[in-house]
Design an enzyme around this catalytic site. Structure first.
Site, PDB file in Angstrom:
ATOM      1  N   ASP A 121      39.070 -19.272  69.291  1.00  0.00           N
ATOM      2  CA  ASP A 121      39.611 -18.926  67.975  1.00  0.00           C
ATOM      3  C   ASP A 121      40.784 -19.837  67.630  1.00  0.00           C
ATOM      4  O   ASP A 121      40.964 -20.255  66.493  1.00  0.00           O
ATOM      5  CB  ASP A 121      40.100 -17.472  67.959  1.00  0.00           C
TER       6      ASP A 121
ATOM      7  N   GLU B 199      41.366 -22.912  68.634  1.00  0.00           N
ATOM      8  CA  GLU B 199      40.902 -24.259  68.243  1.00  0.00           C
ATOM      9  C   GLU B 199      40.349 -24.234  66.817  1.00  0.00           C
ATOM     10  O   GLU B 199      40.575 -25.153  66.027  1.00  0.00           O
ATOM     11  CB  GLU B 199      39.812 -24.743  69.210  1.00  0.00           C
TER      12      GLU B 199
ATOM     13  N   GLU C  57      10.430  -4.914  60.958  1.00  0.00           N
ATOM     14  CA  GLU C  57      11.851  -5.287  60.865  1.00  0.00           C
ATOM     15  C   GLU C  57      12.708  -4.035  60.769  1.00  0.00           C
ATOM     16  O   GLU C  57      12.242  -3.012  60.265  1.00  0.00           O
ATOM     17  CB  GLU C  57      12.090  -6.110  59.584  1.00  0.00           C
TER      18      GLU C  57
ATOM     19  N   LYS D 202      15.094  -1.548  59.002  1.00  0.00           N
ATOM     20  CA  LYS D 202      15.421  -1.300  57.600  1.00  0.00           C
ATOM     21  C   LYS D 202      16.933  -1.118  57.525  1.00  0.00           C
ATOM     22  O   LYS D 202      17.470  -0.094  57.941  1.00  0.00           O
ATOM     23  CB  LYS D 202      14.691  -0.053  57.104  1.00  0.00           C
TER      24      LYS D 202
ATOM     25  N   ASP E 292      20.566  -0.499  56.362  1.00  0.00           N
ATOM     26  CA  ASP E 292      21.134   0.392  55.357  1.00  0.00           C
ATOM     27  C   ASP E 292      22.417  -0.205  54.795  1.00  0.00           C
ATOM     28  O   ASP E 292      23.514   0.260  55.055  1.00  0.00           O
ATOM     29  CB  ASP E 292      21.395   1.767  55.986  1.00  0.00           C
TER      30      ASP E 292
ATOM     31  N   GLU F 214      20.594  -8.301  52.908  1.00  0.00           N
ATOM     32  CA  GLU F 214      21.327  -7.046  52.883  1.00  0.00           C
ATOM     33  C   GLU F 214      22.738  -7.310  53.412  1.00  0.00           C
ATOM     34  O   GLU F 214      22.889  -7.901  54.488  1.00  0.00           O
ATOM     35  CB  GLU F 214      20.570  -6.085  53.808  1.00  0.00           C
TER      36      GLU F 214
ATOM     37  N   TYR G 223      15.931 -11.496  54.763  1.00  0.00           N
ATOM     38  CA  TYR G 223      14.568 -11.228  55.224  1.00  0.00           C
ATOM     39  C   TYR G 223      13.475 -11.643  54.245  1.00  0.00           C
ATOM     40  O   TYR G 223      12.305 -11.410  54.522  1.00  0.00           O
ATOM     41  CB  TYR G 223      14.407  -9.741  55.567  1.00  0.00           C
TER      42      TYR G 223
ATOM     43  N   LYS H 298      10.614   5.818  57.953  1.00  0.00           N
ATOM     44  CA  LYS H 298      11.975   6.374  58.012  1.00  0.00           C
ATOM     45  C   LYS H 298      12.189   7.128  59.325  1.00  0.00           C
ATOM     46  O   LYS H 298      11.325   7.911  59.742  1.00  0.00           O
ATOM     47  CB  LYS H 298      12.202   7.350  56.839  1.00  0.00           C
TER      48      LYS H 298
ATOM     49  N   CYS I 254      53.995  20.579  58.769  1.00  0.00           N
ATOM     50  CA  CYS I 254      53.307  19.844  59.835  1.00  0.00           C
ATOM     51  C   CYS I 254      52.927  20.825  60.955  1.00  0.00           C
ATOM     52  O   CYS I 254      53.775  21.586  61.421  1.00  0.00           O
ATOM     53  CB  CYS I 254      54.224  18.753  60.378  1.00  0.00           C
TER      54      CYS I 254
ATOM     55  N   CYS J 232      55.381  19.896  64.165  1.00  0.00           N
ATOM     56  CA  CYS J 232      56.831  20.091  64.221  1.00  0.00           C
ATOM     57  C   CYS J 232      57.333  21.085  63.186  1.00  0.00           C
ATOM     58  O   CYS J 232      58.507  21.458  63.188  1.00  0.00           O
ATOM     59  CB  CYS J 232      57.549  18.751  64.059  1.00  0.00           C
TER      60      CYS J 232
ATOM     61  N   CYS K 247      53.701  13.662  57.455  1.00  0.00           N
ATOM     62  CA  CYS K 247      54.826  14.356  58.058  1.00  0.00           C
ATOM     63  C   CYS K 247      55.896  13.270  58.189  1.00  0.00           C
ATOM     64  O   CYS K 247      55.665  12.250  58.830  1.00  0.00           O
ATOM     65  CB  CYS K 247      54.444  14.889  59.440  1.00  0.00           C
TER      66      CYS K 247
ATOM     67  N   CYS L  27      58.723  13.850  65.183  1.00  0.00           N
ATOM     68  CA  CYS L  27      57.610  14.798  65.349  1.00  0.00           C
ATOM     69  C   CYS L  27      56.869  14.500  66.658  1.00  0.00           C
ATOM     70  O   CYS L  27      56.430  13.379  66.877  1.00  0.00           O
ATOM     71  CB  CYS L  27      56.676  14.666  64.153  1.00  0.00           C
TER      72      CYS L  27
HETATM   73  S1  IVH Z   1      11.563  -5.589  52.086  1.00  0.00           S
HETATM   74  C1  IVH Z   1       9.130  -6.621  48.675  1.00  0.00           C
HETATM   75  N1  IVH Z   1      12.875  -5.553  54.351  1.00  0.00           N
HETATM   76  O1  IVH Z   1      15.296  -1.155  51.784  1.00  0.00           O
HETATM   77  C2  IVH Z   1      10.281  -6.493  49.526  1.00  0.00           C
HETATM   78  N2  IVH Z   1      13.699  -4.252  52.565  1.00  0.00           N
HETATM   79  O2  IVH Z   1      13.859   1.219  50.387  1.00  0.00           O
HETATM   80  C3  IVH Z   1      10.795  -5.118  49.608  1.00  0.00           C
HETATM   81  N3  IVH Z   1      15.754  -3.062  53.067  1.00  0.00           N
HETATM   82  O3  IVH Z   1      15.919  -1.856  48.529  1.00  0.00           O
HETATM   83  C4  IVH Z   1      11.925  -4.960  50.516  1.00  0.00           C
HETATM   84  N4  IVH Z   1      15.973  -3.778  55.130  1.00  0.00           N
HETATM   85  O4  IVH Z   1      16.949  -3.497  50.061  1.00  0.00           O
HETATM   86  C5  IVH Z   1      12.815  -5.095  53.098  1.00  0.00           C
HETATM   87  N5  IVH Z   1      13.941  -5.641  56.406  1.00  0.00           N
HETATM   88  C6  IVH Z   1      13.882  -5.187  55.151  1.00  0.00           C
HETATM   89  C7  IVH Z   1      14.845  -4.320  54.621  1.00  0.00           C
HETATM   90  C8  IVH Z   1      14.720  -3.860  53.316  1.00  0.00           C
HETATM   91  C9  IVH Z   1      16.505  -3.032  54.182  1.00  0.00           C
HETATM   92  C10 IVH Z   1      16.080  -2.303  51.855  1.00  0.00           C
HETATM   93  C11 IVH Z   1      15.768  -3.042  50.593  1.00  0.00           C
HETATM   94  C12 IVH Z   1      15.151  -2.044  49.657  1.00  0.00           C
HETATM   95  C13 IVH Z   1      15.130  -0.796  50.443  1.00  0.00           C
HETATM   96  C14 IVH Z   1      13.786  -0.151  50.205  1.00  0.00           C
END
Ligand code: IVH
Length: 675
Positions: A34, A36, A115, A117, A119, A179, A231, A318, A412, A415, A430, A435
């Site tokens: 870091d 450097e 992949e 998903k 969030d 994302e 992605y 999900k 508090c 105290c 506080c 305290c």
């Molecule tokens: S593909 C046609 N890949 O999940 C492409 N989406 O509920 C459609 N998301 O709003 C999306 N990781 O922003 C894709 N590996 C991933 C993802 C991903 C997160 C999000 C995406 C979308 C939401 C769909």
């Protein structure tokens, strides 16, 4: 230096910094320290200060944020930013496959990519001739908001795609989808900092990423630990791109984009289903709410078309929600080290994802009011891996009328002094600096690993020391005597000696650790490092002015004034004088010399019982002096630190001709090497 040489140096430096940034933030595999890296950034800043006309938007210096905007402008996406339909179990995935196979027979034998998903917040990134030129939010899928300046501050985002020999050709126009995220660990650290600063905390990592990206002042975004994973390619022109999803991921990775290493290729749907079922949602460093199963062949995927906003060629599996409802039995309050009072939920114990949850955060008092959370309510609670469980809100429909609205306590809980809510702040404090609850937290922080690293001094001993009236501030730790400790329950000779030794060893911690340990509001590890770089010792720091501190990168008026205030307080001056008297007064380390690292480059193994040091204290001593301690004798071992009743390590050392050293000789070695 001639001007030409300077421009060449500047260009080379920019490329180098981009490269090291990529190693650190995209590959998580830095190849320089870091310090450097900081030196290179400093040199870049100096050159840009002399030649502001050289600065282009892709300069690494532009990641610090730009002037605040009045509002975000709208951006039309080049193609719809689609969503995904959901699957909640194995059968849903097989049903999806059967449906698309009826539409396109070829789908029957398709291969897949699975992949995580992510969030976070969807972003659409535009590159022209390799330069990042625009970034937008998803918005309604057709039109998003222009958040280019904010995205520029995300260090994992390439500002420029370098043309690499033997690498893929970069299309002239390239629009990438990804994302923006914040890791669970960074989310917790950020919230801790916000609490200390008396600011409103974020509710969860996703909400943090969203809030940070929606700042009109990108300098604030720059201070948020945002990261990115991409992605998909939304659009391109002038060039070619792969025709499979797996190919796209590899292509994006080869161009220098951050791509999740948790994605995998699956030859069959069975494999893809297996992958979904066996993935542990808590195993990721960031929040993941499922897995996305995608048809690998993008031509086939396109042929399958779209239903509403959901493409048929992909589906989101999900994870079972990590959310449950339970009864809120009571609301407790915690006193933090700066006196901030925070509420927490005392819950009817409940299992979430294999863990029994009894408490959860309620964020702050405003949150309780906004959500109208009452004692006795059924509440929805979420747990996501290591993130502290949090209350989402009450289930109003099942109220019986027996629930009791909550009001902020006036005093508090520790105290009994009045609690105050400064005008314009979310936090309640506080303000009693004596305290006991604050003192416990202060000491806990002072001895923690990030600060003075006093091993063996856990919360129980801290409470014992305060309870016995032996310690009234951090400096009192250095005045403890063996006799005092022996009067405490559970302390015998050995334990007392070990503790005193660990406290003594901590005196040689570097300045930045001591500054961290002081617990100045808003000054965490990063700010402490910056201060230790700027000031030679606490005398210099204490004598500095608000304006001088504001010249340090990352220090705004708020932190600067909090530092100045801390040093001006009479009580703190007393603490400082006591620390100095006890020899806890580190000097900033010089960058080049080994300084107080006399054991740098030496490797030790420890065996037997040493006369005064415990093994861990000896290890700490050696490491604090720059040496290394390993568990077994090898060709790299320089010394065996030898105590009474040694084990087999002594024989091994003799066989290998490794020199042995007594504890006394070690102390002598340190002294000799310091001179
Ligand atoms: S593909 C046609 N890949 O999940 C492409 N989406 O509920 C459609 N998301 O709003 C999306 N990781 O922003 C894709 N590996 C991933 C993802 C991903 C997160 C999000 C995406 C979308 C939401 C769909």
């Amino acid at each position: 230096m001639a001007r030409n040489d300077l421009t060449a140096e500047y260009q080379a430096l920019k490329t180098e910094i981009h490269y090291h940034n990529y190693r650190y933030h995209v590959l998580n595999d830095p190849v320089i320290s870091d310090a450097e890296f900081d030196l290179k950034l400093k040199r870049l800043d100096a050159l840009e200060a002399e030649h502001p006309e050289w600065i282009t938007p892709d300069s690494p210096s532009q990641r610090a944020g730009a002037e605040p905007l009045e509002q975000f402008t709208k951006v039309a996406h080049p193609a719809p930013i689609l969503s995904l339909s959901n699957a909640f179990n194995e059968q849903d995935l097989y049903d999806w496959h059967a449906r698309i196979t009826r539409l396109e027979e070829r789908a029957g034998g398709a291969d897949f990519v699975v992949e995580p998903k992510l969030d976070g917040l969807t972003v659409v990134l535009h590159y022209r001739n390799g330069d990042f030129v625009q970034g937008a939010t998803r918005g309604n899928g057709e039109v998003g908001e222009d958040i280019t300046e904010n995205l520029r501050t995300v260090k994992a985002l390439p500002l420029h795609i370098p043309v690499v020999h033997d690498g893929p050709t970069v299309p002239n126009e390239l629009v990438v989808r990804g994302e923006v995220l914040i890791t669970k660990a960074d989310f917790e650290a950020l919230n801790r900092r916000l609490v200390e600063q008396g600011q409103k905390t974020y509710l969860n990592p996703r909400n943090t990423a969203a809030g940070s990206l929606r700042q009109l002042d990108s300098r604030i975004t720059a201070q948020r630990p945002l990261t990115l994973l991409v992605y998909a390619i939304v659009d391109y022109e002038g060039g070619a791109i792969p025709t499979t999803q797996w190919g796209i991921l590899e292509f994006l990775r080869a161009l220098g984009f951050p791509v999740s290493s948790d994605s995998c290729y699956c030859r069959t749907l069975d494999e893809a289903v297996q992958r979904c079922l066996e993935t542990d949602p808590n195993a990721f460093p960031f929040e993941v709410d499922g897995m996305v199963v995608k048809i690998n062949d993008l031509v086939l995927s396109a042929q399958l078309g779209v239903v509403g906003k959901d493409p048929r060629g992909a589906i989101a599996f999900k994870f079972p929600a990590q959310e449950v409802t339970t009864q809120l039995n009571d609301i407790g309050v915690n006193v933090g080290r700066t006196g901030v009072i925070t509420p927490y939920a005392i819950l009817e114990p409940v299992e979430i994802g294999g863990v029994i949850v009894k408490q959860a955060t309620l964020h702050n008092f405003d949150f309780i009011q906004e959500k109208d959370i009452r004692v006795g309510d059924r509440v929805l609670v979420k747990r996501a891996g290591e993130v502290i469980p949090y209350v989402i809100g009450p289930i109003v429909d099942v109220r019986t009328g027996a629930e009791v609205p909550f009001s902020v306590p006036h005093n508090c809980p520790s105290c009994g002094e009045p609690i105050v809510n400064p005008e314009g702040e979310v936090a309640y404090y506080c303000t009693n600096s004596a305290c006991p609850a604050q003192l416990v937290r202060n000491l806990e922080h002072f001895v923690s690993r990030e600060a003075m690293g006093i091993v063996g001094l856990g919360i129980i001993i801290v409470e014992q020391l305060i309870g016995a009236d032996l310690v009234h501030d951090i400096a009192d730790l250095y005045r403890l005597t063996k006799d005092e400790l022996l009067n405490l329950e559970g302390f015998a000779d050995k334990k007392a000696e070990n503790l005193l030794m660990a406290i003594a060893v901590s005196k040689s911690q570097p300045l930045e650790r001591l500054i961290t340990g002081l617990g100045i509001r808003g000054v965490g590890e990063v700010a402490a490092q910056a201060l230790a770089k700027h000031f030679a010792d606490l005398d210099m720091l204490g004598a500095s002015s608000q304006s001088e501190i504001e010249t340090i990168e990352g220090f705004g008026p708020n932190i600067a004034s909090s530092v100045v205030e801390w040093f001006h307080s009479h009580e703190n001056q007393v603490i400082l004088a006591k620390l100095k008297e006890s020899g806890v007064w580190p000097q900033a380390e010089s960058r080049s010399a080994t300084g107080d690292q006399p054991l740098a480059g030496l490797t030790f193994v420890i065996t037997g019982t040493l006369p005064t040091l415990s093994r861990s204290a000896a290890k700490q001593l050696i490491e604090s002096k720059g040496g290394k301690v390993t568990g077994s004798i090898s060709g790299n071992t320089d010394f065996l630190l030898l105590g009474a009743d040694p084990g087999s390590k002594l024989d091994q050392a003799r066989q290998r001709g490794v020199e042995t050293l007594s504890e006394e000789a070690l102390q002598q070695l340190i002294k000799d090497r310091l001179e």
